[in-house]
Write an enzyme that holds these catalytic residues in place. Structure first.
Site, PDB file in Angstrom:
ATOM      1  CG  PHE A  22      -0.894   8.149   9.670  1.00 36.81           C
ATOM      2  CD1 PHE A  22       0.110   7.195   9.678  1.00 36.81           C
ATOM      3  CD2 PHE A  22      -2.209   7.749   9.836  1.00 36.81           C
ATOM      4  CE1 PHE A  22      -0.192   5.846   9.851  1.00 36.81           C
ATOM      5  CE2 PHE A  22      -2.519   6.404  10.013  1.00 36.81           C
ATOM      6  CZ  PHE A  22      -1.514   5.450  10.024  1.00 36.81           C
ATOM      7  CG  ASP A  61      -0.273  -0.252   2.543  1.00 36.15           C
ATOM      8  OD1 ASP A  61       0.966  -0.433   2.572  1.00 36.15           O
ATOM      9  OD2 ASP A  61      -0.971  -0.286   3.568  1.00 36.15           O
ATOM     10  CG  ASP A 121       6.235   6.124   6.528  1.00 34.07           C
ATOM     11  OD1 ASP A 121       6.705   7.190   6.163  1.00 34.07           O
ATOM     12  OD2 ASP A 121       5.720   5.958   7.646  1.00 34.07           O
TER      13      ASP A 121
END
Ligand code: IMP
Ligand code: MG
Length: 274
Positions: free
Chosen positions: A244, A192, A195
């Site tokens: 986020f 997905d 980070d």
């Protein structure tokens, strides 16, 4: 040009009484705060021509002396409509969203592009294996697989990363292994978001030990600013800022995965005690 609002914007809405501040106009029209910053505005260098979907400026309305007219249509995103209709209603997912970063149709369109690119880079003989990283990959994996016009197989792996926090701990744990033996297979990891890169770095090294024919990575989202581990991502959907995000498979404390868009949560969601 088409632009967002700017500080001090004023215009003369048709049927109004002269000049109004755009800010006040939005309030009159009951446009929720969440939508105002990204509301499309058609403007010249000096004047607002049309606040999309709401009201044109009286100076730009066609009259008896008008020689040419320009027809502009505004399709409001379904997600924005959802946000607008849910705003202020307690207990809805949409009401917890401060801002939409990516609308559903932008996401699905980009996934089709990625699928086309992947189908070009591999051949039918490669017998591609998509390895989805649960659970965040779910919505992405489904739409990506459909967009890749090649014979392929799918498998899933689950690793823990954040728990209930929004910061990577750097500690990665394998929760569910693959069912498939990947030795000699062409493997594409479907993730997905990348980070810090710690999760993918770990996963990559684990899978490389099993001697696949090739191992590449496809991530829907990328936060380049946050990278700690140097992992090469071969296919990226969108670069996003260091915030986020939730929706379209991405969660906060297991919620919001089923939002049809990708957005940023309101800060108070993180301090709730439920
Ligand atoms: P990394 O190890 O820091 O690259 O983090 C990777 C994993 O953390 C992803 O697979 C996601 O599950 C999760 N993650 C990272 N950033 C976000 C975010 O903005 N929203 C939701 N999950 C995230
Ligand atoms: Mg994940």
């Amino acid at each position: 040009m088409l632009r967002w609002r700017r500080a001090g914007d004023c215009f003369r809405p048709v049927g109004g009484r002269g000049s109004r501040r755009l800010q006040d106009f939005f309030i009159d029209q009951k446009i929720p705060q969440t939508l105002r910053a990204a509301w499309p505005i058609l403007a010249t260098a000096h004047h607002i021509v049309w606040v999309a979907g709401l009201r044109p400026d009286e100076r730009f309305v066609p009259g008896p002396t008008t020689r040419h007219t320009l027809r502009v249509t505004f399709y409001q995103h379904q997600a924005a409509q959802q946000l607008a209709s849910q705003a202020g209603r307690e207990g809805t997912m949409h009401n917890d969203i401060e801002r939409i970063l990516l609308h559903q149709d932008e996401i699905t369109q980009r996934i089709v592009e990625l699928g086309t690119q992947i189908a070009r880079d591999y051949s039918a003989e490669d017998d591609l294996l998509l390895v989805g990283v649960l659970k965040g990959c779910m919505m992405f994996m489904v739409n990506l697989a459909i967009a890749i016009d090649l014979p392929l197989a799918m498998d899933f792996i689950a690793i823990s990363s954040y728990g209930q926090s929004t910061e990577s701990s750097g500690v990665v744990r394998l929760i569910k292994d693959l069912d498939t033996d990947i030795t000699g297979r062409h493997v594409l990891i479907v993730e997905d978001i990348i980070d810090s890169g710690l999760t993918l770095d770990y996963l990559r090294s684990q899978l490389l030990r099993r001697n696949p024919a090739s191992l590449r990575i496809c991530a829907l989202l990328n936060k380049p600013e946050r990278r700690q581990a140097d992992v090469q991502v071969d296919f990226i959907g969108f670069d996003i800022p260091n915030e986020f995000v939730v929706g379209y498979g991405l969660d906060y404390a297991e919620r919001y995965r089923n939002l049809p868009y990708i957005g940023v949560l309101k800060p108070d969601v993180y301090t709730r005690t439920t």
